[in-house]
Scaffold this motif. Sequence first.
Motif: not given
Length: 359
Positions: A247-271
């Motif tokens: 029931g969330v109202d929104g999500i921010v698709v984000s890899n935290h500007g590359g500051r959290q999981l190293d090698c995380a998929i870029p937001a644009a690729d996940a979108l």
Amino acid sequence: MTGTTLSEYESRARELLPGPVWDFLAGGSGTESAVSAGRAALDRVRLRPRVLVDVSACDTRCSLLGAPLAAPVGIAPMAYHRLVHPEGEVATARAAGDTGALFTVSMFASRTLEDIAAAATGPLWLQLYWLRRREQLTGLIRRAEDAGYRALVLTVDAPRVAHRPRDARNGFAVPAGIRAVNVDASVMSASHGGTAGESAVARHSREQFDPSITWADLAWIRERTALPLVLKGILTGEDALLAVEHGVDGIVVSNHGGRQLDCAIPAADALPEIAEAVADRCRIILDGSIRHGTDIAKALCLGAHAVFVGRPALWGLAHSGSEGVSAVLRGLSNEFDEAMALMGAVRVEDFDRSGIVHH
Ligand SMILES: Cc1cc2nc3c(=O)[nH]c(=O)nc-3n(C[C@H](O)[C@H](O)[C@H](O)COP(=O)(O)O)c2cc1C
Ligand SMILES: O=C(O)C(=O)c1ccccc1
């Protein structure tokens, strides 16, 4: 952009700021590959313009969870704006108001929620990390409601702050005199305890963030507020679906500007997979490496309703305070307006998957 380009704001900020502060802003986790991958992902998206559309009156305006915006742009939550300018978040709020942008205030803001709200003329959201001490969250939620904040953004990609080699090397600590004034001093005394090998921010997050929370705990927030709830840091269709189911109202698709999981998929690729899973059941915001008006157009084509801009707002703030943030935001909006005209898009809702090819 009134003569000064975004990269000029960036290089000026780099000249003005102490090295460790610059590293804290610019840096990422691990190999920092998720920082550059965010940019590369947007660069791989190419636009497919339509012509002979009447674009004499393109309208960049939109609304996001009830907040009217001059363009589908908000400022991403970032801790400690006073690191780069003495007025801190108050100056940022003024600029957001002047330019019709949304401002998401970090839980670790260096000005009070109330002072920021007093300076704001546009919509404010408040970002939270889940602290072990839940009574701190309860207090913040109540203060945000009282001060007129319009949504809560729970950041879910940081059960703790990741190891960031630059900050570790610098033994980064927030300078004395700058504090996360909205939380109890004992919660985030990131001005103490930076040591070579671990930053104070990373150490305090390990002590204070609750890494045990799960989807079931979202009900705890829901019981305490009627404000819209946005989850920040979603990168898979599976989690986007769970977010909708909870029931969330929104999500921010984000890899935290590359500051959290190293090698995380870029937001644009996940979108794309996320937009498909969500199927219009909640709002979608993209952040990471948004630097041009065409990046905003690409994000909308990929399925976002709006974007957040992170580091560029701090470059503007470091450069010339509120004026600098306004100039950066206005520059992006003007570029987006031009992208609309040249894409043959008259309204923000006109962007869809037919507007891009993705290599
Ligand atoms: C200096 C700095 C501080 C940040 N602090 C927070 C924070 O307090 N909470 C949060 O959810 N994200 C935080 N972020 C991440 C941003 O909200 C955002 O996801 C990211 O910066 C977007 O990428 P961009 O900087 O390339 O535009 C921070 C980012 C930076 C650069
Ligand atoms: O979220 C971040 O990226 C970040 O840098 C931060 C700063 C202070 C507290 C928590 C996170």
